[in-house]
Design a protein around this motif. Structure first.
Motif, PDB file in Angstrom:
ATOM      1  N   ARG A 188       0.824  -1.207   0.000  1.00 43.55           N
ATOM      2  CA  ARG A 188       0.000   0.000   0.000  1.00 43.55           C
ATOM      3  C   ARG A 188       0.862   1.263   0.000  1.00 43.55           C
ATOM      4  O   ARG A 188       0.586   2.223  -0.738  1.00 43.55           O
TER       5      ARG A 188
ATOM      6  N   ALA B 248      -4.239   4.212  -5.863  1.00 39.73           N
ATOM      7  CA  ALA B 248      -5.050   3.750  -4.732  1.00 39.73           C
ATOM      8  C   ALA B 248      -5.116   2.227  -4.756  1.00 39.73           C
ATOM      9  O   ALA B 248      -5.271   1.621  -5.820  1.00 39.73           O
TER      10      ALA B 248
ATOM     11  N   GLU C 255       0.788   4.055  -3.002  1.00 40.77           N
ATOM     12  CA  GLU C 255       0.443   5.448  -2.722  1.00 40.77           C
ATOM     13  C   GLU C 255       1.561   6.376  -3.148  1.00 40.77           C
ATOM     14  O   GLU C 255       1.316   7.499  -3.624  1.00 40.77           O
TER      15      GLU C 255
END
Length: 464
Positions: free
Chosen positions: A333, A342, A337
């Motif tokens: 993640r 996303a 990012e």
């Protein structure tokens, strides 16, 4: 299989016999003591095969009729185990190894009973000994004076003395001192089972009495070229097996915790570990995305749950190792990012779903949790594993390895570095935005992706 009573006529028994050990070994290798091996899984079948090549008189027992049927035809259902398939075929062909789904018939005919069945844990992390209990009850129906029962499966300490022996005593027609029981743990790794059983390490033997230890030692000293290490009793032998696994779990947890300091310290923790290990008293493992398999993730609970003594270190090690899939997902993640993607819009591929390279075993594989957590974040998750036929445990869309070139993905996670992945032509792929290298196995990869190696940190640009 030769009947135990007729085969031993005029010779005597293994347990409690006055015959010298040399004569007993000769009788064992000539098949005078029929052997039943209960449980023909990935450790049980190699064990049965080694017994059969030594004594030529083994019956394997399994409740799965497909397993038994395949063995009766000389086929081997355990794959990726070098030499096992041809050995099984030869042993079945010369009647050294047979198979049955009837444990009580096998128990009636055998004089050496070898138990190697699973000990799973419940949802509450309690050791579940139901399978072992059932097998021992079956053995009790056919137990004969002079027989010996050898427990190889990993169990909580005191199980052999207070559960196995007492059940045999209570459910057979025999008295204490008329049969033997010993704990003789398997010390075997998938992919090298025959080598390990034949003598990569000495065999550990601990009996419920001195005669059980002696009789078991006669058997395993014949099978294992490295000989036998006898210990004080069965409980000590059980502890030896557990301690081997617990050491690894705690050590890996240390490595995984140290690996999480990579970013804050700004160093390659793997390098620091490698140099630290040049000291003879330091043996730190390498960090990774989690701990899997049928052993290490479960064995700590064999001490934590059944006993009152606190085990905070063992519990903490489990928490650390169980947290690594989440740590891996967090790095995915973070990388996405940083590239303006996303996670709910991302396509992610997991390379390697089994818990270990080259081994078709998914129990507690970190890839299971990683796939589930990514899917819960609404990522589109794909998975590749050349060893697997079924992917039901994973929250993924399975694809073949060659389809990787047709799929434009945002993230790629190497969980288990199978040898087959060395054939991937990375220059022919669209560079994923993010690559997570869970095992530091992509050292020579050249890519413009955002790359994060667990224990080594992140690098943007050429990774080589």
């Amino acid at each position: 299989m030769t009947d135990a009573n007729s085969s031993r006529e005029g010779f005597g028994s293994l347990y409690g016999a006055s015959t010298d050990e040399g004569a007993q070994k000769e009788a064992f290798t000539s098949g005078k003591f029929p052997v039943a091996v209960y449980g023909l899984g990935k450790m049980g079948l190699p064990l049965a095969a080694v017994f059969a090549e030594i004594c030529g008189n083994v019956i394997g027992v399994d409740i799965d009729p497909d397993v038994v049927s395949s063995l009766q035809n000389g086929d081997c259902h355990i794959k990726q185990e070098p030499g096992l398939g041809s050995l099984v075929a030869d042993l079945v062909n010369n009647d050294s190894l047979q198979a049955t789904t009837e444990p009580r018939e096998a128990a009636r005919d055998a004089s050496i009973h070898v138990v190697i069945v699973p000990t799973p844990i419940t949802e509450q992390k309690e050791p579940d000994l139901a399978i072992l209990d059932t097998v021992i009850a079956d053995i009790a129906t056919g137990l004969t004076e002079g027989d010996i029962v050898l427990v190889e499966c990993t169990v909580p300490p005191k199980t052999t003395e207070t559960r196995v022996f007492e059940r045999l005593l209570g459910e057979s027609d025999l008295n204490r001192g008329e049969f033997g029981v010993a704990f003789c743990p398997e010390r075997t790794s998938s992919g090298r089972a025959l080598e390990d059983i034949r003598g990569a390490y000495p065999k550990v033997v601990g009996g419920i009495d001195d005669e059980s230890t002696r009789a078991a030692s006669v058997i395993y000293d014949t099978i294992n070229s490295e000989g036998v290490l006898t210990v004080s009793d069965a409980t000590t032998a059980e502890a030896v097996k557990l301690f081997e696994g617990l050491y690894r779990d705690v050590n890996i947890a240390l490595a995984n915790e140290l690996g999480q300091f990579t970013d804050e310290l700004g160093i390659d923790v793997r390098e620091a570990i490698d140099i630290a290990n040049t000291q003879p008293f330091c043996h730190i493992h390498n960090p990774g995305p989690g701990v899997g398999g049928h052993c290490i993730p479960y064995y700590p609970y064999f001490l934590i749950k059944p006993f009152e003594t606190p085990a905070p270190l063992l519990s903490a090690a489990r928490e650390v190792n169980d947290s690594m899939p989440s740590f891996t997902v967090a790095k995915v993640r973070e990388g996405l990012e940083s590239q303006g993607i996303a996670i709910e819009d991302a396509k992610i591929v997991i390379l390697g779903l089994t818990y270990r390279p080259g081994v078709k075993e998914i129990r507690a594989s970190p890839a299971i949790s990683i796939s589930q957590e990514l899917s819960a974040l609404d990522a589109e998750v794909f998975g590749i594993d050349p060893l697997l036929d079924s992917f039901e445990e994973f929250d993924i869309q399975p694809i073949e390895q060659d389809k990787l070139y047709e799929l434009s993905v945002d993230g790629l996670i190497l969980v288990t570095p199978h040898e087959e992945f060395e054939q991937i032509q990375w220059t022919e792929l669209d560079d994923p935005a993010v690559i997570i290298d869970g095992r530091a196995s992509l050292e020579n990869l050249e890519t413009d992706s955002w790359v994060y190696t667990i224990g080594r940190g992140k690098q943007i640009g050429k990774y080589s």
